[in-house]
Design a protein around this motif. Sequence first.
Motif, PDB file in Angstrom:
ATOM      1  N   LEU A 161     -12.793   7.479   0.775  1.00  0.00           N
ATOM      2  CA  LEU A 161     -12.880   7.404  -0.685  1.00  0.00           C
ATOM      3  C   LEU A 161     -11.538   7.004  -1.274  1.00  0.00           C
ATOM      4  O   LEU A 161     -10.490   7.486  -0.843  1.00  0.00           O
ATOM      5  N   SER A 185      -9.697   4.653  -8.104  1.00  0.00           N
ATOM      6  CA  SER A 185      -8.798   3.757  -8.824  1.00  0.00           C
ATOM      7  C   SER A 185      -9.196   3.760 -10.298  1.00  0.00           C
ATOM      8  O   SER A 185     -10.183   3.136 -10.686  1.00  0.00           O
ATOM      9  N   GLU A 209     -12.924   4.093 -11.329  1.00  0.00           N
ATOM     10  CA  GLU A 209     -13.826   3.500 -10.345  1.00  0.00           C
ATOM     11  C   GLU A 209     -13.644   4.184  -9.004  1.00  0.00           C
ATOM     12  O   GLU A 209     -12.539   4.273  -8.477  1.00  0.00           O
ATOM     13  N   LEU A 210     -14.764   4.653  -8.447  1.00  0.00           N
ATOM     14  CA  LEU A 210     -14.752   5.300  -7.142  1.00  0.00           C
ATOM     15  C   LEU A 210     -15.204   4.289  -6.091  1.00  0.00           C
ATOM     16  O   LEU A 210     -16.323   3.764  -6.161  1.00  0.00           O
ATOM     17  N   ASN A 211     -14.326   3.993  -5.134  1.00  0.00           N
ATOM     18  CA  ASN A 211     -14.630   3.049  -4.057  1.00  0.00           C
ATOM     19  C   ASN A 211     -14.914   3.827  -2.770  1.00  0.00           C
ATOM     20  O   ASN A 211     -14.078   4.595  -2.305  1.00  0.00           O
ATOM     21  N   ILE A 212     -16.094   3.580  -2.219  1.00  0.00           N
ATOM     22  CA  ILE A 212     -16.528   4.251  -0.998  1.00  0.00           C
ATOM     23  C   ILE A 212     -16.676   3.203   0.103  1.00  0.00           C
ATOM     24  O   ILE A 212     -17.286   2.157  -0.112  1.00  0.00           O
ATOM     25  N   THR A 213     -16.137   3.488   1.273  1.00  0.00           N
ATOM     26  CA  THR A 213     -16.303   2.621   2.432  1.00  0.00           C
ATOM     27  C   THR A 213     -17.058   3.405   3.499  1.00  0.00           C
ATOM     28  O   THR A 213     -16.569   4.427   3.985  1.00  0.00           O
ATOM     29  N   GLN A 253     -19.514  -1.027   5.040  1.00  0.00           N
ATOM     30  CA  GLN A 253     -20.135  -1.351   3.755  1.00  0.00           C
ATOM     31  C   GLN A 253     -19.356  -0.729   2.603  1.00  0.00           C
ATOM     32  O   GLN A 253     -19.041   0.464   2.617  1.00  0.00           O
ATOM     33  N   GLU A 254     -19.034  -1.567   1.597  1.00  0.00           N
ATOM     34  CA  GLU A 254     -18.342  -1.094   0.398  1.00  0.00           C
ATOM     35  C   GLU A 254     -19.365  -0.662  -0.655  1.00  0.00           C
ATOM     36  O   GLU A 254     -20.350  -1.365  -0.909  1.00  0.00           O
ATOM     37  N   ILE A 255     -19.095   0.490  -1.279  1.00  0.00           N
ATOM     38  CA  ILE A 255     -19.963   1.032  -2.339  1.00  0.00           C
ATOM     39  C   ILE A 255     -19.080   1.408  -3.513  1.00  0.00           C
ATOM     40  O   ILE A 255     -18.116   2.172  -3.352  1.00  0.00           O
ATOM     41  N   ASN A 256     -19.374   0.900  -4.698  1.00  0.00           N
ATOM     42  CA  ASN A 256     -18.568   1.150  -5.888  1.00  0.00           C
ATOM     43  C   ASN A 256     -19.384   1.905  -6.933  1.00  0.00           C
ATOM     44  O   ASN A 256     -20.516   1.527  -7.243  1.00  0.00           O
ATOM     45  N   GLU A 288     -18.944   3.451 -10.881  1.00  0.00           N
ATOM     46  CA  GLU A 288     -18.136   3.524 -12.098  1.00  0.00           C
ATOM     47  C   GLU A 288     -18.345   4.889 -12.755  1.00  0.00           C
ATOM     48  O   GLU A 288     -19.481   5.276 -13.070  1.00  0.00           O
TER      49      GLU A 288
END
Length: 211
Positions: free
Chosen positions: A120, A123, A126-130, A177-180, A182
């Motif tokens: 995690l 930013s 915005e939460l960016n999950i890989t 896989q990228e998961i965004n 807001e």
Amino acid sequence: MKKNKFLKLFIVMFLGISLTACLPQQETDDSDSSDTVTPTEDTSFRATPTEEAEEDDDDEINTYTFDKESEEYTEEEEKEEEEEEEMEMEEEDIYESDGSKKDPNYDLREDQANVESISLVLSGTELNITAEGNHPDYCKGIDKYNWHRDGDNFIVDLTIKDLSVENCAQAEKPFSQEINIELGSMNMEEGIYTVEVNGVSDTFQLSDAIN
């Protein structure tokens, strides 16, 4: 007759005096020439060509030894730096693996991706999950993802689909896989929140409230 005898006597005396005067001068010349030769032949204070060559060889050996020691010292420094970097990487890997936990009792559906770990990054809002894991074979691929919020938990459902591939390899296929998400439109208080993707969870901390 007396005059002739006197003249002869005078000539004999003159020649005798001339010969006597010449003899010391000749000895002096001989002594001078011997003195000149003596310092030329004295070479006790000069190094022979062989000694000079040996001195040059010694210098080269010393220089080579010094360079060799320097190289060994440099290699030891590089080795120590590499070991320190490896230790730092291991510490970072341990920290990351402890943050992401997989539920061994999670019942994975056939259409869900087999997620092994998540990371995690927050930013701004915005939460960016890989999400990373493995497909059962090369015939599968990521289809889509859905998510919903349940209090302090974010639940993500990542699904797979069959690909139109003939004779695909029957071996595990890694994926990332990228998961965004807001967070700007959500009412969230500061605190710790949990994210779960197909049974794998991790947490992030919100330092400021989002209204």
